[in-house]
Design a protein around this motif. Structure first.
Motif, PDB file in Angstrom:
ATOM      1  N   UNK A   1       0.809  -1.074  -0.025  1.00 46.87           N
ATOM      2  CA  UNK A   1      -0.180   0.095  -0.056  1.00 46.87           C
ATOM      3  C   UNK A   1       0.803   1.343   0.021  1.00 46.87           C
ATOM      4  N   UNK A   2       1.978   1.171   0.831  1.00 48.77           N
ATOM      5  CA  UNK A   2       2.783   2.412   0.914  1.00 48.77           C
ATOM      6  C   UNK A   2       3.517   2.753  -0.215  1.00 48.77           C
TER       7      UNK A   2
ATOM      8  N   UNK B   2      -5.139  -2.488  18.487  1.00 41.79           N
ATOM      9  CA  UNK B   2      -5.212  -3.306  17.357  1.00 41.79           C
ATOM     10  C   UNK B   2      -6.298  -2.899  16.419  1.00 41.79           C
ATOM     11  N   UNK B   3      -7.548  -2.325  16.935  1.00 44.86           N
ATOM     12  CA  UNK B   3      -8.502  -1.913  16.143  1.00 44.86           C
ATOM     13  C   UNK B   3      -8.079  -0.676  15.204  1.00 44.86           C
ATOM     14  N   UNK B   9      -5.816   1.374   7.453  1.00 45.43           N
ATOM     15  CA  UNK B   9      -5.773   0.644   6.140  1.00 45.43           C
ATOM     16  C   UNK B   9      -6.874   1.434   5.462  1.00 45.43           C
ATOM     17  N   UNK B  10      -8.076   1.569   5.797  1.00 46.38           N
ATOM     18  CA  UNK B  10      -9.192   2.053   5.218  1.00 46.38           C
ATOM     19  C   UNK B  10      -8.687   3.660   4.792  1.00 46.38           C
ATOM     20  N   UNK B  11      -8.116   4.351   5.586  1.00 40.07           N
ATOM     21  CA  UNK B  11      -7.557   5.829   5.416  1.00 40.07           C
ATOM     22  C   UNK B  11      -6.730   5.593   4.250  1.00 40.07           C
ATOM     23  N   UNK B  12      -5.752   4.843   4.194  1.00 41.04           N
ATOM     24  CA  UNK B  12      -4.720   4.823   3.110  1.00 41.04           C
ATOM     25  C   UNK B  12      -5.429   4.253   1.878  1.00 41.04           C
ATOM     26  N   UNK B  13      -6.373   3.337   2.019  1.00 47.35           N
ATOM     27  CA  UNK B  13      -7.136   3.068   0.774  1.00 47.35           C
ATOM     28  C   UNK B  13      -7.702   4.029   0.079  1.00 47.35           C
TER      29      UNK B  13
END
Lengths: 166, 180
Positions: A1-2, B2-3, B9-13
């Motif tokens: 992703x990065x 952990x949450x 990941x959602x933000x990066x996506x």
């Protein structure tokens, strides 16, 4: 992703650079300067318009009569750049009294006009002029002249910045 | 903590999708811009060729006038041949017919004329023809001037035609005083 993010950012930066280059080429780059090989760097219409302006302005500036000398000097100055208008004003002032006293009238007619150099900012026109001089009752004399008139682009249209006679 | 990982990941996506759209959009703009640049460049190349014609006709007129006005009674034929070489066949013929008198007058007066072209102005130019005006300055020395140089400044109009890629003189007129 990065890695994907880095690749997208890099692509975006490259594309912005390319768009910047395209915009510069289309809107911001200076036109070419006139040279002996390419003396005109504007369209035929653009140079012809400027040469016509140089022709009309030269006739107006160089023609004058003792009857309304001051008004004509003022009108002529309105066709010039500020610097040239000051220079012209000084020269006109120097000869004013003698010109009026001798009841002199000068009428300039352009016989031929052609473009010498032309860019978007400045055009130089070669003019062949006939100067018809009337002085009091001593008759009329016609003299041929060749002048190089320089006009520069301004918000007020083409203004005369120099007239060189040789 | 952990949450946070799925959220990160959602933000990066989301950011990745946004950037991807931005890159596509910029790519489209760059392609469109490229087309405009290409068309501008093509237009500019044609304009450059048209504008270089002004330089070519100025040079041709200047060379011919300079050749004509630099004449020495000791070798007038050199001037005549240079002028003819840069003229159309028709004009060269007319010039040849007129030069008999010129050679005679030049020799009798022991005339030496020199001239420089001051300025040339293009009145009109087309792909195969042009009219150019030329202003010259110079002197003539002959028996009539008492062997002293006398100023000779001319106004000249030159007509040119293009033949086989060369601009040749097809007409020449000394411009007299017109207004009376």
């Amino acid at each position: 992703m990065r890695n994907r993010l880095i690749a997208l950012i890099a692509a975006a930066v490259c594309l912005v650079g390319i768009l910047g280059g395209e915009a510069w080429y289309l809107w911001l780059s200076d036109g070419p300067k006139p040279t002996a090989e390419r003396p005109v760097t504007v369209s035929d219409l653009a140079q012809a318009t400027a040469v016509d302006a140089a022709r009309a302005s030269a006739e107006e500036i160089l023609s004058t009569t003792w009857e309304d000398y001051d008004a004509q000097v003022e009108k002529a100055q309105s066709l010039m750049t500020e610097t040239f208008a000051i220079e012209y004003g000084e020269t006109s002032g120097d000869i004013r009294d003698e010109f009026i006293a001798s009841k002199t009238s000068v009428d300039m007619k352009v016989v031929w006009a052609g473009v010498y150099r032309a860019s978007a900012e400045q055009v130089q026109a070669l003019l062949f002029l006939d100067q018809v001089t009337t002085r009091g009752d001593s008759g009329v004399r016609t003299t041929p002249y060749r002048v190089l008139v320089t006009v520069v682009s301004s918000e007020r249209g083409w203004l005369v910045s120099s007239i060189e006679a040789r | 903590m952990a949450g946070d990982q799925p959220r990160d990941g959602m933000v990066k996506g989301g950011l990745s999708r946004l950037l991807a759209r931005l890159v596509v959009g910029l790519g489209v703009l760059a392609v469109v811009g490229g087309v405009f640049v290409f068309r501008e460049h093509q237009t500019g190349s044609q304009a450059t060729r048209d504008q270089e014609r002004y330089g070519a006709v100025q040079a041709a007129a200047s060379d011919q006038v300079s050749a004509l006005l630099n004449i020495d009674y000791r070798n007038p034929q050199a001037t005549i041949e240079t002028v003819k070489a840069g003229s159309t066949a028709e004009f060269a013929e007319q010039f040849d017919a007129a030069t008999g008198g010129l050679v005679e007058v030049t020799a009798q007066a022991k005339s030496v004329m020199t001239a420089d072209v001051l300025w040339t102005g293009v009145v009109d130019v087309h792909p195969d023809s042009a009219t150019v005006i030329v202003a010259t300055t110079g002197t003539v020395t002959n028996t009539l001037t008492g062997e002293k140089p006398a100023a000779r400044n001319f106004r000249i109009k030159v007509d040119l035609v293009q033949e086989d890629g060369r601009w040749l003189m097809s007409g020449l007129d000394f411009v007299p005083v017109v207004t009376q």
